[in-house]
Motif scaffolding. Sequence first.
Motif, PDB file in Angstrom:
ATOM      1  N   GLU A  29      65.148  71.556  28.159  1.00 44.50           N
ATOM      2  CA  GLU A  29      66.454  70.931  27.910  1.00 44.50           C
ATOM      3  C   GLU A  29      66.918  70.060  29.070  1.00 44.50           C
ATOM      4  O   GLU A  29      67.741  69.167  28.894  1.00 44.50           O
ATOM      5  CB  GLU A  29      67.518  72.001  27.639  1.00 44.50           C
ATOM      6  N   ARG A  35      66.738  64.869  27.497  1.00 44.04           N
ATOM      7  CA  ARG A  35      68.180  64.591  27.488  1.00 44.04           C
ATOM      8  C   ARG A  35      68.475  63.244  26.818  1.00 44.04           C
ATOM      9  O   ARG A  35      69.425  63.113  26.055  1.00 44.04           O
ATOM     10  CB  ARG A  35      68.725  64.613  28.914  1.00 44.04           C
ATOM     11  N   THR A  38      67.904  63.713  23.021  1.00 44.56           N
ATOM     12  CA  THR A  38      68.956  64.511  22.367  1.00 44.56           C
ATOM     13  C   THR A  38      70.254  63.710  22.275  1.00 44.56           C
ATOM     14  O   THR A  38      71.008  63.873  21.317  1.00 44.56           O
ATOM     15  CB  THR A  38      69.180  65.870  23.059  1.00 44.56           C
ATOM     16  N   TRP A  42      68.111  63.540  18.474  1.00 42.36           N
ATOM     17  CA  TRP A  42      66.944  64.407  18.331  1.00 42.36           C
ATOM     18  C   TRP A  42      67.302  65.809  18.812  1.00 42.36           C
ATOM     19  O   TRP A  42      68.175  65.972  19.652  1.00 42.36           O
ATOM     20  CB  TRP A  42      65.763  63.874  19.134  1.00 42.36           C
ATOM     21  N   GLN A  43      66.623  66.815  18.285  1.00 38.28           N
ATOM     22  CA  GLN A  43      66.841  68.202  18.684  1.00 38.28           C
ATOM     23  C   GLN A  43      65.501  68.823  19.032  1.00 38.28           C
ATOM     24  O   GLN A  43      64.520  68.615  18.314  1.00 38.28           O
ATOM     25  CB  GLN A  43      67.493  68.979  17.539  1.00 38.28           C
ATOM     26  N   LEU A 122      60.457  67.170  19.236  1.00 37.43           N
ATOM     27  CA  LEU A 122      61.863  66.938  18.931  1.00 37.43           C
ATOM     28  C   LEU A 122      61.954  66.522  17.472  1.00 37.43           C
ATOM     29  O   LEU A 122      61.123  65.756  16.972  1.00 37.43           O
ATOM     30  CB  LEU A 122      62.455  65.869  19.853  1.00 37.43           C
ATOM     31  N   LYS A 124      64.565  65.601  13.936  1.00 36.93           N
ATOM     32  CA  LYS A 124      65.845  65.229  13.351  1.00 36.93           C
ATOM     33  C   LYS A 124      65.943  65.959  12.020  1.00 36.93           C
ATOM     34  O   LYS A 124      64.943  66.108  11.310  1.00 36.93           O
ATOM     35  CB  LYS A 124      65.945  63.716  13.137  1.00 36.93           C
ATOM     36  N   SER A 131      71.847  69.817  11.124  1.00 41.26           N
ATOM     37  CA  SER A 131      71.045  70.208  12.283  1.00 41.26           C
ATOM     38  C   SER A 131      69.778  70.906  11.824  1.00 41.26           C
ATOM     39  O   SER A 131      69.660  71.325  10.663  1.00 41.26           O
ATOM     40  CB  SER A 131      71.847  71.148  13.192  1.00 41.26           C
TER      41      SER A 131
END
Length: 171
Positions: A29, A35, A38, A42-43, A122, A124, A131
């Motif tokens: 993270e 960073r 995100t 993106w997650q 990552l 979406k 989410s």
Amino acid sequence: MDIAYDWGLDEPANPVADRAGEAAGLTPEQLPEVRELTARGWQLAPDAPLYAFLPAVWPRKLRTWVPDRATSYDTCYEQDPKTHTVLPTQTRVAGPAEIDEDHDWTLARVGITGRPRGRLWLLKPPHGYDSVDALLDEVWQRAQQQGIEATMNEPFVELTARTVRNDTATP
């Protein structure tokens, strides 16, 4: 397994990885490239072994990856056999090979092989979900309704893949 999976072996890393800076001691993270991604919506894919298959069933246009430069930690817990009290824990830096081997072993149990190593995925969320977690909550709910055990097993992987792809057909 009836569901096709795709590790995107021909997919290059996201271009933000080319601008990555120092990574010593950073968690996934905290990596600059993560960073940046995100911030763009993106997650990070869940790192739980149960979801090690997730990038392989996620649509290509909704996934990307960067090289895994993060520092991983492994925490060991001990329990007193008589009192069941948790004794002091030991945390150590875990090598990426250890984590990759654990994921590969777990995936092989359901027939998924060829997972590329050293990637941070990552994702979406697909249309209709706010989410990745919201989609996974839906998978859990459907698994309960259909009597599918929410563990690393073929029916759970297939249910997840169908949900991600918005395929409402039952197995």
